[in-house]
Scaffold this active site. Structure first.
Site, PDB file in Angstrom:
ATOM      1  N   HIS A 230      37.287  -3.320 -63.764  1.00 54.55           N
ATOM      2  CA  HIS A 230      36.519  -3.582 -64.988  1.00 54.55           C
ATOM      3  C   HIS A 230      36.085  -2.298 -65.712  1.00 54.55           C
ATOM      4  O   HIS A 230      35.508  -2.383 -66.803  1.00 54.55           O
ATOM      5  CB  HIS A 230      35.273  -4.410 -64.673  1.00 54.55           C
ATOM      6  N   GLY A 231      36.331  -1.136 -65.096  1.00 58.03           N
ATOM      7  CA  GLY A 231      35.900   0.103 -65.734  1.00 58.03           C
ATOM      8  C   GLY A 231      34.401   0.057 -66.013  1.00 58.03           C
ATOM      9  O   GLY A 231      33.631  -0.528 -65.249  1.00 58.03           O
TER      10      GLY A 231
ATOM     11  N   GLU B 280      27.724  -4.132 -36.842  1.00 58.16           N
ATOM     12  CA  GLU B 280      27.619  -3.503 -35.514  1.00 58.16           C
ATOM     13  C   GLU B 280      27.386  -4.576 -34.442  1.00 58.16           C
ATOM     14  O   GLU B 280      27.967  -4.532 -33.356  1.00 58.16           O
ATOM     15  CB  GLU B 280      26.469  -2.475 -35.483  1.00 58.16           C
TER      16      GLU B 280
ATOM     17  N   PHE C 248      15.369 -21.499 -41.049  1.00 59.94           N
ATOM     18  CA  PHE C 248      15.250 -21.096 -39.651  1.00 59.94           C
ATOM     19  C   PHE C 248      14.771 -19.651 -39.570  1.00 59.94           C
ATOM     20  O   PHE C 248      15.065 -18.829 -40.438  1.00 59.94           O
ATOM     21  CB  PHE C 248      16.545 -21.365 -38.882  1.00 59.94           C
TER      22      PHE C 248
ATOM     23  N   GLU D  29      23.089 -13.079 -40.523  1.00 58.05           N
ATOM     24  CA  GLU D  29      23.677 -13.667 -39.297  1.00 58.05           C
ATOM     25  C   GLU D  29      24.259 -12.591 -38.385  1.00 58.05           C
ATOM     26  O   GLU D  29      25.210 -12.834 -37.649  1.00 58.05           O
ATOM     27  CB  GLU D  29      24.784 -14.697 -39.618  1.00 58.05           C
TER      28      GLU D  29
ATOM     29  N   GLY E  70      15.382  -7.571 -36.023  1.00 59.30           N
ATOM     30  CA  GLY E  70      16.342  -8.545 -36.545  1.00 59.30           C
ATOM     31  C   GLY E  70      17.471  -8.675 -35.544  1.00 59.30           C
ATOM     32  O   GLY E  70      17.678  -9.717 -34.941  1.00 59.30           O
ATOM     33  N   SER E  71      18.166  -7.550 -35.288  1.00 61.51           N
ATOM     34  CA  SER E  71      19.277  -7.572 -34.321  1.00 61.51           C
ATOM     35  C   SER E  71      18.775  -7.859 -32.912  1.00 61.51           C
ATOM     36  O   SER E  71      19.386  -8.633 -32.173  1.00 61.51           O
ATOM     37  CB  SER E  71      19.995  -6.212 -34.307  1.00 61.51           C
TER      38      SER E  71
ATOM     39  N   THR F  71      15.196 -17.275 -45.302  1.00 56.98           N
ATOM     40  CA  THR F  71      15.894 -17.858 -46.443  1.00 56.98           C
ATOM     41  C   THR F  71      15.360 -19.280 -46.608  1.00 56.98           C
ATOM     42  O   THR F  71      15.249 -20.013 -45.628  1.00 56.98           O
ATOM     43  CB  THR F  71      17.415 -17.873 -46.186  1.00 56.98           C
TER      44      THR F  71
HETATM   45  C1  LIG Z   1      18.508 -11.708 -47.741  1.00 58.43           C
HETATM   46  C2  LIG Z   1      18.305 -11.898 -46.279  1.00 58.43           C
HETATM   47  C3  LIG Z   1      18.113 -13.176 -45.765  1.00 58.43           C
HETATM   48  C4  LIG Z   1      17.862 -13.362 -44.402  1.00 58.43           C
HETATM   49  N1  LIG Z   1      17.613 -14.632 -43.925  1.00 58.43           N
HETATM   50  C5  LIG Z   1      17.204 -14.803 -42.632  1.00 58.43           C
HETATM   51  C6  LIG Z   1      16.797 -16.084 -42.149  1.00 58.43           C
HETATM   52  O1  LIG Z   1      16.883 -17.089 -42.857  1.00 58.43           O
HETATM   53  N2  LIG Z   1      16.288 -16.165 -40.883  1.00 58.43           N
HETATM   54  C7  LIG Z   1      16.191 -15.090 -40.060  1.00 58.43           C
HETATM   55  O2  LIG Z   1      15.743 -15.238 -38.926  1.00 58.43           O
HETATM   56  N3  LIG Z   1      16.594 -13.845 -40.485  1.00 58.43           N
HETATM   57  C8  LIG Z   1      17.096 -13.690 -41.750  1.00 58.43           C
HETATM   58  N4  LIG Z   1      17.490 -12.434 -42.190  1.00 58.43           N
HETATM   59  C9  LIG Z   1      17.357 -11.287 -41.303  1.00 58.43           C
HETATM   60  C10 LIG Z   1      18.684 -10.759 -40.815  1.00 58.43           C
HETATM   61  O3  LIG Z   1      19.226 -11.626 -39.853  1.00 58.43           O
HETATM   62  C11 LIG Z   1      18.430  -9.335 -40.255  1.00 58.43           C
HETATM   63  O4  LIG Z   1      18.097  -8.504 -41.361  1.00 58.43           O
HETATM   64  C12 LIG Z   1      19.627  -8.791 -39.523  1.00 58.43           C
HETATM   65  O5  LIG Z   1      19.827  -9.499 -38.323  1.00 58.43           O
HETATM   66  C13 LIG Z   1      19.459  -7.295 -39.205  1.00 58.43           C
HETATM   67  O6  LIG Z   1      18.228  -7.058 -38.615  1.00 58.43           O
HETATM   68  P1  LIG Z   1      17.280  -5.875 -39.167  1.00 58.43           P
HETATM   69  O7  LIG Z   1      17.206  -6.024 -40.648  1.00 58.43           O
HETATM   70  O8  LIG Z   1      16.004  -5.919 -38.404  1.00 58.43           O
HETATM   71  O9  LIG Z   1      18.047  -4.569 -38.836  1.00 58.43           O
HETATM   72  P2  LIG Z   1      17.963  -3.769 -37.436  1.00 58.43           P
HETATM   73  O10 LIG Z   1      18.157  -4.697 -36.313  1.00 58.43           O
HETATM   74  O11 LIG Z   1      16.724  -2.946 -37.452  1.00 58.43           O
HETATM   75  O12 LIG Z   1      19.225  -2.839 -37.561  1.00 58.43           O
HETATM   76  C14 LIG Z   1      19.235  -1.653 -38.376  1.00 58.43           C
HETATM   77  C15 LIG Z   1      20.596  -0.993 -38.231  1.00 58.43           C
HETATM   78  O13 LIG Z   1      20.829  -0.617 -36.866  1.00 58.43           O
HETATM   79  C16 LIG Z   1      22.033  -1.225 -36.407  1.00 58.43           C
HETATM   80  N5  LIG Z   1      21.860  -1.574 -34.997  1.00 58.43           N
HETATM   81  C17 LIG Z   1      20.881  -2.322 -34.427  1.00 58.43           C
HETATM   82  N6  LIG Z   1      21.059  -2.426 -33.108  1.00 58.43           N
HETATM   83  C18 LIG Z   1      22.197  -1.737 -32.809  1.00 58.43           C
HETATM   84  C19 LIG Z   1      22.928  -1.466 -31.599  1.00 58.43           C
HETATM   85  N7  LIG Z   1      22.535  -1.959 -30.435  1.00 58.43           N
HETATM   86  N8  LIG Z   1      24.036  -0.699 -31.687  1.00 58.43           N
HETATM   87  C20 LIG Z   1      24.455  -0.206 -32.869  1.00 58.43           C
HETATM   88  N9  LIG Z   1      23.819  -0.430 -34.048  1.00 58.43           N
HETATM   89  C21 LIG Z   1      22.705  -1.182 -34.010  1.00 58.43           C
HETATM   90  C22 LIG Z   1      22.239  -2.444 -37.277  1.00 58.43           C
HETATM   91  O14 LIG Z   1      23.595  -2.865 -37.290  1.00 58.43           O
HETATM   92  C23 LIG Z   1      21.764  -1.915 -38.615  1.00 58.43           C
HETATM   93  O15 LIG Z   1      22.789  -1.171 -39.208  1.00 58.43           O
HETATM   94  C24 LIG Z   1      17.815 -12.244 -43.535  1.00 58.43           C
HETATM   95  C25 LIG Z   1      18.038 -10.953 -44.053  1.00 58.43           C
HETATM   96  C26 LIG Z   1      18.282 -10.774 -45.406  1.00 58.43           C
HETATM   97  C27 LIG Z   1      18.485  -9.377 -45.931  1.00 58.43           C
END
Ligand SMILES: Cc1cc2nc3c(=O)[nH]c(=O)nc-3n(C[C@H](O)[C@H](O)[C@H](O)COP(=O)(O)OP(=O)(O)OC[C@H]3O[C@@H](n4cnc5c(N)ncnc54)[C@H](O)[C@@H]3O)c2cc1C
Length: 401
Positions: A354-355, A383, A127, A379, A135-136, A162
């Site tokens: 485990h040191g 935050e 998905f 997921e 992402g967020s 993924t």
């Molecule tokens: C190994 C891996 C597998 C993944 N698999 C999938 C997948 O299958 N499908 C998919 O759709 N996505 C997937 N993701 C993406 C994942 O869901 C996003 O990385 C995650 O939601 C965070 O989004 P971002 O990386 O863009 O960080 P950002 O949204 O850019 O956030 C950066 C930082 O800012 C903080 N932040 C953002 N907004 C706020 C706010 N309003 N207030 C306070 N703090 C905030 C966040 O908590 C974070 O610390 C995957 C990620 C990884 C690393």
């Protein structure tokens, strides 16, 4: 069964499924996990074994050839699998989310077409919400679908899928302006498309490219990819649920069960870290006795075990709430937040126990140390969980009058 993380009130069938999966993990996953992970090798043999056990259809209703089990049974299986190797639970998770979204929101034709093959693991799901710039903040999605006759033409770049390479069905969230006048709220103008494709890399369907695997610090073995759509044509009957503009809700529903799943993974990884720590502490001697006899180490073990218990209880509670048909966003958010934070802390304590050897690739804890951080992000970050929890609390505890 270990003393920790017991689940009361399970049916005989649930107990049997979970103990079968635990046996499989002990015999088929733990002995090979670290070696495969270091080679970043896809665990084909393990996946074939899980297919045979029926794990890909665990929550798919029996009428479509699945086992029709609850979210709780699923989460307990995920916990066991993650105890063996977290990447393997990642292979199942996106498949499970897509099957769940189809089951809840698909048209009858979509369910009949996809679910029986998904139950057998013949069609495997991924998905895709995230993009390179977001992402967020899902509402900022820029990938687009434009209607053209009986088809939609999709354009844009997705990130972090993924199972992006190994899947043959991707649920992709894009903006679809058709039928939604200018000024419509972003979450009301998004649509989930069911995109079928060949597994593999490169141009896997005209207009659709999966460039290759992203090289990651952990969570290896499972493939994580980008997805590029350039004039990708999708028939209108592959809009999830047959209606545009509902995609944001579909994805949020999917992510909610996904959060229970990530909590379960955190529980499994933490359990394994505890097992490794408590075992090593009884073997390693310093100052004339096993380090487990030093109170400082016993305190660490006590803290670790308490965290394992607490996270498990919250995860089980969130799963049971969803199974009872109630809204569980608060419980799922809390469980995901707590289990992922505790997982990182328990892994770190096991690493310290485990040191120097914890730093060696010969010891399993080195792998867990690189895996735990992914759970803090996937997921929804900590935050984002806290935002969900906070908003829900203010709904529940709104001042009257
Ligand atoms: C190994 C891996 C597998 C993944 N698999 C999938 C997948 O299958 N499908 C998919 O759709 N996505 C997937 N993701 C993406 C994942 O869901 C996003 O990385 C995650 O939601 C965070 O989004 P971002 O990386 O863009 O960080 P950002 O949204 O850019 O956030 C950066 C930082 O800012 C903080 N932040 C953002 N907004 C706020 C706010 N309003 N207030 C306070 N703090 C905030 C966040 O908590 C974070 O610390 C995957 C990620 C990884 C690393």
């Amino acid at each position: 069964m270990s003393r920790l993380a017991q689940t009361h009130g399970l049916t005989d069938i649930q107990q049997e499924i979970v103990s079968t999966v635990r046996d499989f993990v002990d015999k088929e996953i733990i002995p090979v996990a670290t070696e495969l992970e270091h080679r970043d090798e896809y665990p084909q043999q393990i996946v074939d074994g899980l297919k045979e056990l029926g794990l890909f259809g665990l929550m798919i209703p029996e009428e479509y050839g699945g086992l029709g089990e609850s979210l709780l049974t699923y989460a307990l299986c995920v916990e066991e699998i993650a105890r063996g190797w977290m990447s393997v639970s990642g292979i199942i998770n996106t498949h499970f989310i897509v099957a769940y979204m189809l089951k809840q929101h698909g048209t009858q034709e979509q369910k009949d077409h996809f679910l029986p093959k998904m139950a057998l693991g013949e069609i495997r799901g991924a998905f895709s919400m995230s993009e390179p710039a977001l992402g967020s903040d899902v509402s900022a999605i820029t990938s687009k679908a434009v209607k053209d006759g009986d088809e939609y033409v999709l354009t844009g770049q997705k990130m972090w899928l993924t199972n992006g390479g190994t899947s043959s069905l991707v649920a992709v969230l894009v903006r679809s302006d058709e039928g939604h006048p200018e000024g419509t709220a972003p979450h009301k103008s998004m649509t989930t498309f069911l995109v079928e494709k060949e597994p593999g890399f490169g141009e896997v369907r005209p207009g659709l490219t999966i460039p290759g695997k992203i090289d990651k610090m952990g969570y290896k073995g499972v493939d994580t990819t980008e997805l590029i759509m350039d004039g990708l044509r999708i028939p209108a009957d592959r809009v999830l649920g047959g209606v545009t503009g509902r995609g944001f809700y579909h994805m949020m529903d999917g992510v909610e069960v996904g959060r229970v799943n990530v909590a379960a993974r955190g529980c499994g990884v933490a359990q394994r870290a505890f097992e490794l720590g408590v075992s090593y502490a009884q073997q390693r001697h310093t100052f004339g006795k096993p380090i487990a006899q030093h109170q400082a180490i016993q305190f660490k073990l006590a803290e670790m075990a308490t965290k394992v218990e607490a996270a498990h209880a919250m995860m089980v509670n969130a799963a049971r709430k969803k199974d009872s048909g109630e809204r569980n966003d608060l419980e799922a958010g809390m469980a995901k937040y707590l289990a992922s934070e505790y997982c990182k802390e328990v892994v770190e304590d096991a690493f310290r126990i485990h040191g120097g050897y914890g730093f060696s690739k010969e010891y399993e804890i080195e792998r867990l140390y690189r895996e735990a951080p992914m759970l803090l992000i996937g997921e929804g970050t900590a935050e984002i969980q806290k935002m969900i929890i906070g908003r829900r609390l203010l709904e529940e505890y709104r001042l009257q009058g």
